[in-house]
Design an enzyme around this catalytic site. Structure first.
Site, mmCIF file in Angstrom:
data_model
loop_
_atom_site.group_PDB
_atom_site.id
_atom_site.type_symbol
_atom_site.label_atom_id
_atom_site.label_comp_id
_atom_site.label_asym_id
_atom_site.label_seq_id
_atom_site.Cartn_x
_atom_site.Cartn_y
_atom_site.Cartn_z
ATOM 1 C CG HIS A 133 -7.402 1.871 -3.535
ATOM 2 N ND1 HIS A 133 -6.304 2.496 -4.071
ATOM 3 C CD2 HIS A 133 -6.920 0.845 -2.803
ATOM 4 C CE1 HIS A 133 -5.205 1.868 -3.689
ATOM 5 N NE2 HIS A 133 -5.549 0.863 -2.910
ATOM 6 C CG ASP A 210 -10.556 0.801 -8.696
ATOM 7 O OD1 ASP A 210 -10.232 -0.336 -9.047
ATOM 8 O OD2 ASP A 210 -10.081 1.360 -7.694
ATOM 9 C CD GLN A 213 -9.776 -5.694 -4.157
ATOM 10 O OE1 GLN A 213 -9.962 -6.911 -4.194
ATOM 11 N NE2 GLN A 213 -8.638 -5.172 -3.733
ATOM 12 C CE LYS A 236 -5.580 -4.764 -6.023
ATOM 13 N NZ LYS A 236 -4.864 -4.856 -4.758
ATOM 14 C CB CYS A 374 -4.839 2.533 -0.241
ATOM 15 S SG CYS A 374 -3.170 1.940 -0.076
HETATM 16 N N1 C6P Z 1 -5.620 -2.597 -3.204
HETATM 17 C C1 C6P Z 1 -5.443 -3.797 -1.131
HETATM 18 O O1 C6P Z 1 -4.827 -4.459 -0.306
HETATM 19 P P1 C6P Z 1 -2.636 -1.490 -7.795
HETATM 20 O O2 C6P Z 1 -1.811 -1.349 -6.570
HETATM 21 O O3 C6P Z 1 -2.392 -0.382 -8.774
HETATM 22 O O4 C6P Z 1 -2.562 -2.835 -8.425
HETATM 23 O O5 C6P Z 1 -4.167 -1.388 -7.318
HETATM 24 C C2 C6P Z 1 -4.611 -0.261 -6.630
HETATM 25 C C3 C6P Z 1 -6.006 -0.465 -6.166
HETATM 26 C C4 C6P Z 1 -7.013 0.276 -6.756
HETATM 27 N N2 C6P Z 1 -8.300 0.101 -6.428
HETATM 28 C C5 C6P Z 1 -8.681 -0.802 -5.505
HETATM 29 C C6 C6P Z 1 -10.138 -0.978 -5.212
HETATM 30 C C7 C6P Z 1 -7.704 -1.590 -4.877
HETATM 31 O O6 C6P Z 1 -8.092 -2.502 -3.987
HETATM 32 C C8 C6P Z 1 -6.344 -1.396 -5.197
HETATM 33 C C9 C6P Z 1 -5.269 -2.151 -4.474
HETATM 34 C C10 C6P Z 1 -4.717 -3.337 -2.382
HETATM 35 O O7 C6P Z 1 -6.623 -3.525 -0.999
HETATM 36 C C11 C6P Z 1 -3.464 -2.603 -2.042
HETATM 37 S S1 C6P Z 1 -3.806 -1.098 -1.167
#
Ligand code: C6P
Length: 416
Positions: A133, A210, A213, A236, A374
């Protein structure tokens, strides 16, 4: 007699009962019952989390760590109590290894500023994977640009699996950090992070995982993974936005520079110099998102109250069923066909832009996400500008998968 495999329902996963815990699911959208399949973006919030947030605002709202008064003490103990819950949830050794942040983006940036800017120099290398991401990619590019360091990329195959055979060759005495996602948000691939950590550690390289997910769908044990950092986004995993955690091994967090300067993160301040508080306070400058952190604690209580193994089995079954249904539709191509996947189904339809898929599905009351998620390098790998993505949580049902498949067929009819 040959034993037949038990269905999820027989194992005791009562999805109808679970759905009652999530008030948002009961509504209609565009005249149809809502089918919420955008859980990878943000999962829904159960009643006990909503109520815990309301109780804080109604009865406990106050600033933390500062006041000697009753309300401040209550708020502080709820906030620090949430940290203890996080510690147990991910099996950290100590609560001080769990830093509250807004989410994974902030967690990774904290490591970039605190660890990277201090310890990475000219000619050093950072390894990321091809499926990261942007949150776990752009900060490292920024660091490399600033320091004259080099970004190395662990590639993936066309199923969306990392090519581990190429990993060892990427590591050398200049490698300062490996940054890899536990589960890809665009492909659903579950990466073998324990193996990646073991191999990196053999060369003395720390690893940041990270977990955006990963934490909602897998049992996370940071001691077992032995990762050096693990970042989580609360929204999430059934908690409010603005909550998240950066886990870091205490000895690394202690070595790192603070990220934000200000109140609450200092020990002493004079005009000549300031000294910093111990971890985790050193990284929690200013007034944090107190209600959100307490909400994350309540979400963990909720997850502990359900049968998580059965929940994950249900999610796997939904993914299997949806994959079978969608791959049976002519014109649909699944993007991300790794052997180990969690809850994410990316797909494209011949001659139809994913945004149009998303819009038509919305007319049917079905929420999915369309775009590059992203993860533009992933889209580049598969030669597509974007994908449509359905992502499942344990409150989704097989009937919802059937409505998704029927709506996808409708999209194809509209564009035929
Ligand atoms: N993915 C998706 O729809 P934040 O926004 O900081 O809580 O998380 C960022 C992020 C980082 N790593 C991974 C693997 C992610 O999936 C995400 C957030 C959302 O897939 C928004 S793009």
């Amino acid at each position: 007699m040959i034993a037949t495999e038990k269905t999820i329902e027989e194992k005791g996963w009562d999805v109808g009962r679970i759905r009652e815990d999530f008030p948002v699911l009961g509504q209609t959208v565009n005249g149809k019952p809502l089918v919420y399949l955008d859980n990878a973006a943000s999962a829904q919030v159960p009643r006990i989390v909503i109520e815990r947030g309301a109780k804080y605002l109604r009865e406990e709202h106050s600033n933390i760590h500062r006041g000697v008064h009753y309300l401040s003490q209550r708020a502080t103990s709820a906030y620090e109590g949430a940290r203890e819950k996080v510690k147990r949830f991910i099996n950290a050794r100590e609560a001080r290894e769990c830093v509250f942040v807004r989410g994974v983006t902030e967690g990774v940036n904290l490591v970039m500023h605190g660890y990277g800017r201090k310890l990475v120099g000219e000619g050093d290398e950072i390894v990321v994977s091809e499926m990261e991401h942007h949150s776990n990619l752009v900060p490292w590019q920024m660091l490399c640009e600033e320091k004259g360091a080099r970004l190395r990329v662990l590639p993936m195959n066309d199923a969306g699996e990392l090519i581990l055979d190429e990993f060892d060759a990427l590591l050398n005495e200049r490698t300062k950090l490996v940054c890899v996602g536990h589960v890809s948000n665009s492909l659903g691939t579950i990466n073998p992070v324990k193996e990646i950590v073991a191999r990196a550690h053999k060369q003395g390289v720390p690893v940041l995982v990270d977990g955006a997910q990963g934490a909602p769908h897998l049992k996370v044990d940071v001691q077992d993974l032995d990762c050096d950092f693990y970042a989580i986004s609360g929204h999430k995993m059934f908690a409010p936005t603005g909550s998240g955690v950066l886990y870091g091994k205490a000895e690394l967090l202690e070595k790192m520079n603070p990220f934000l300067g200000g109140g609450s993160m200092i020990r002493t301040v004079t005009f000549e110099r300031s000294t910093y508080a111990a971890i985790p306070d050193k990284f929690e400058a200013g007034t944090p998102a107190i209600a959100s952190a307490i909400g994350l604690g309540a979400a963990i209580d909720y997850l502990n109250s359900i049968d998580r193994e059965a929940a994950h089995a249900h999610e796997r079954e939904l993914l299997r069923y949806a994959t079978e249904k969608l791959s049976g539709i002519e014109g649909v191509r699944i993007i991300g066909t790794a052997r180990e996947k969690a809850s994410v189904l990316g797909f494209v339809i011949d001659e139809v832009h994913p945004h149009d898929v998303g819009t038509i599905l919305d007319q049917e009351g079905i929420a999915i996400r369309a775009g590059h998620h992203c993860a533009q390098p992933v889209m580049q790998h598969f030669g597509v500008p974007a994908t449509a993505r359905a992502s499942f949580a344990f409150y989704n049902t097989k009937e919802e998968v059937e409505r998704l498949a029927a709506a996808v067929e409708k999209v194809i009819e509209v564009f035929a």
